[in-house]
Design an enzyme around this catalytic site. Sequence first.
Site, PDB file in Angstrom:
ATOM      1  N   GLN A  80      -4.730  -1.572   9.375  1.00 57.25           N
ATOM      2  CA  GLN A  80      -4.588  -2.541   8.564  1.00 57.25           C
ATOM      3  C   GLN A  80      -5.258  -3.546   9.944  1.00 57.25           C
ATOM      4  OE1 GLN A  80      -3.292  -3.166   5.913  1.00 57.25           O
ATOM      5  NE2 GLN A  80      -4.419  -5.107   5.956  1.00 57.25           N
ATOM      6  N   LYS A 118       0.910  -1.664  -0.361  1.00 58.97           N
ATOM      7  CA  LYS A 118       0.099   0.153   0.295  1.00 58.97           C
ATOM      8  C   LYS A 118       1.072   1.208  -0.419  1.00 58.97           C
ATOM      9  CE  LYS A 118      -4.384  -2.263   2.151  1.00 58.97           C
ATOM     10  NZ  LYS A 118      -4.787  -2.824   3.499  1.00 58.97           N
ATOM     11  N   ASP A 123     -11.726   3.050   3.891  1.00 64.35           N
ATOM     12  CA  ASP A 123     -12.094   1.597   3.562  1.00 64.35           C
ATOM     13  C   ASP A 123     -12.881   1.738   3.648  1.00 64.35           C
ATOM     14  OD1 ASP A 123      -9.691   0.032   3.484  1.00 64.35           O
ATOM     15  OD2 ASP A 123      -8.955  -0.671   5.395  1.00 64.35           O
TER      16      ASP A 123
END
Length: 299
Positions: A98, A54, A121
């Site tokens: 995460q 990422k 997200d």
Amino acid sequence: MSAKIIDGKAFAADVRARVAKQVAALKAAHGITPGLAVVLVGEDPASQVYVRSKGKQTVEAGMASFEHKLAADTPEAELLALIDRLNADPAVNGVLVQLPVPDHIDEAKVLAAIDPAKDVDGFHISNVGLLATGQKAMVPCTPLGCLMLLRDLHGDLSGMEAVVIGRSNIVGKPMAQLLLRDSCTVTVAHSRTRTLPEVVRRADIVVAAVGRPEMVTGDWIKPGATVIDVGINRLAPAETGGKGRLVGDVHFSSAAQVAGAITPVPGGVGPMTIACLLANTLTATARANGLLEPEGLTA
Ligand code: NDP
């Protein structure tokens, strides 16, 4: 019949290039550099790989990347305080923690702490509600990637019969919402669905997000249907001659005989997820600054 293989790797590269172009334009016209903060708690090897990837792709797109690596025993309060700081930091447009987080940390609390406007997200309850009610939301990256592939293939999805297998908050449910928003007739199947092969057989679009290797076989697929395989399963090395091959939730060779188009694993949906994270960071930046939404990169 032999299906068209949907090249997610090439499509994701194209999405990243479009993001990079719009980031450059944003810098030139407004002096704004989008920033993405990724927080990793602990040392899970798969999570470390994702976070590295990422960060690398964020920088390649011309954005600022802020990585925060915390020890596995970091107290929940410390993580929440970091999220508060990132929420308040004007250089940060996207905040991602995460998952999974270690057991002593309440995942729901963490997701709720992220500013919904920076929730790249799309897991904050506000964004879940906005998506469910057909309003402008931050949309979870993997389903957004699937939607982009489907729109690219079919253009208008209106009236198509779609079956989503799986009802997780990360993939299945938001995928169903997005397909509904594009006016598909949507069925969501799960572990209690009866006669699953029959349900799948009526679909023009099948999205498999189950986590069971090669469960969906060719005889479940309506001839000509589009099959999007979200699953990522590593087979035991003993079954694959020592290599631990990656397979999806769809039995690729039999499904490809019947489908009109199909995503492979790897190289299908997988690469789209990070590409859509970059797209979401750009979208969050544009919205935060009252600018136009990036073209072709949102739901
Ligand atoms: P979850 O385990 O959270 O959800 C799986 C879903 O599948 C559940 O809704 C479950 O039903 C359903 N299910 C399980 N067994 C069956 C069955 N036999 N028949 C029908 N439905 C079944 O998984 P995720 O949604 O997080 O992920 C799904 C897959 O996608 C995984 O392989 C994961 O690795 C992959 N993935 C890939 C990503 C990418 O970037 N390409 C990103 C995210 C996930 P129930 O609710 O009834 O238990």
